[in-house]
Scaffold this active site. Structure first.
Site: not given
Length: 245
Positions: A144, A157
Site C-alpha cells: 500500500s 497499518y
C-alpha cells in the site's frame, strides 16, 4: 508465458482486489484457489462465477496468520490441482485509529495487523515456495502507499505495509533465482472499504493529479502483468493516480 492451466493461489480472494485478480486470471485460463478467512460466502460466489464461464476454481479457508492452516491449505491445493505456479499475497486487515492518537494503539492492534499482513504473507510464501521453485514461479505481495507515505487507516497499518515492502525485497533475495517476488503498492481503490465514506473519497479524488481513484480491476491487471514479467523482482510498483508523485 500466459496463464493457461497455471495454478494460482490468491489470498483474500473473495472480495475487492483479490476477487478482481482471481476473476481476471481465471478469464486468462488460470486455475484459481481462492483463499478466505471469514468471507466464505464471497469466496464461494467468486469461485462459482469462475465456474460459470468454464473456468476452474476452488474456495479454501485458512487464516494466513496461522502457519498450520497455511500448510494444510497448500497441501489441499496441490492435492486438487497438482502444484502451484503463482502466489498473490493479498490478504490483509486494518484497524481504524486516528494517526495522532497513540494511546488508542493497543498491543492487540499491533499483534493482529502484523500477524495477518506480514507474517501471513511470509507463511504463504514459505509453504508455496517448493512448488513455485519447481515451476520458476512468482509471488506478488499487495502492499500500500501507506507503507511509503507513513499515513493510512492507522499507524500500525501503515507500518505493517512498510514491513510488507521490506518482506518483498528480502524474499526476492532469499528465493532468487528460481522465484520472482514483487510488490504492488496501490493508492486508494474503489472497494467496499469506502462504503459510508463517499464524501471522504470525493475529497481525496479532488487532490489527485489524475482526478480519480483506481478500480480493483485495474490493480488486478497490474498484478497479472507483474506475475508474467521475467525481468522483475524485488521492486515495489506504485499505482496511485499520482498521489505520491
Amino acid at each position: 508465458m500466459g496463464y493457461l492451466n497455471k495454478v494460482v493461489l490468491v489470498t483474500g480472494g473473495g472480495t475487492g482486489i483479490g476477487r478482481a485478480t482471481a476473476m481476471l486470471l481465471a478469464e486468462r485460463g488460470a486455475i484459481v484457489a481462492i483463499n478466505y478467512s471469514r468471507s466464505a460466502v464471497e469466496a464461494e460466489e467468486t469461485a462459482q462465477a469462475i465456474r460459470q464461464f468454464g473456468g476452474r476454481a476452488m474456495a479454501i479457508q485458512a487464516d494466513v496468520a496461522r502457519n498450520a492452516e497455511v500448510v494444510s491449505m497448500i497441501e489441499q491445493i496441490v492435492k486438487s490441482f497438482g502444484t502451484i505456479h503463482y502466489l498473490v499475497n493479498n490478504a490483509s486487515i486494518t484497524r481504524y485509529i486516528a494517526m495522532d492518537d497513540l494511546e488508542a494503539v493497543t498491543e492487540e492492534a499491533w499483534d493482529d495487523l502484523f500477524a495477518v499482513n506480514v507474517k501471513g504473507m511470509f507463511n504463504c510464501a514459505r509453504a508455496a515456495a517448493p512448488y513455485l521453485k519447481a515451476g520458476k514461479g512468482a509471488i506478488v505481495n499487495v502492499g500500500s502507499i501507506a507503507g511509503i507515505t507513513g499515513k493510512g487507516s492507522s499507524l500500525p497499518y501503515a507500518v505493517s505495509k512498510a514491513a510488507v515492502h521490506g518482506l518483498t525485497k528480502s524474499l526476492a533475495h532469499a528465493l532468487a533465482p528460481d522465484i520472482r517476488v514483487t510488490g504492488v503498492a496501490p493508492g486508494a481503490v474503489d472497494t467496499r472499504w469506502w462504503a459510508g465514506k463517499e464524501e471522504q473519497m470525493r475529497a481525496l479524488i479532488r487532490h489527485l493529479p489524475l482526478d480519480r481513484i483506481s478500480t480493483p480491476e485495474e490493480i488486478a491487471a497490474l498484478i497479472a502483468a507483474v506475475l508474467e514479467q521475467p525481468s522483475l523482482t524485488g521492486q515495489i510498483v506504485t499505482v496511485d493516480n499520482g498521489q505520491t508523485m
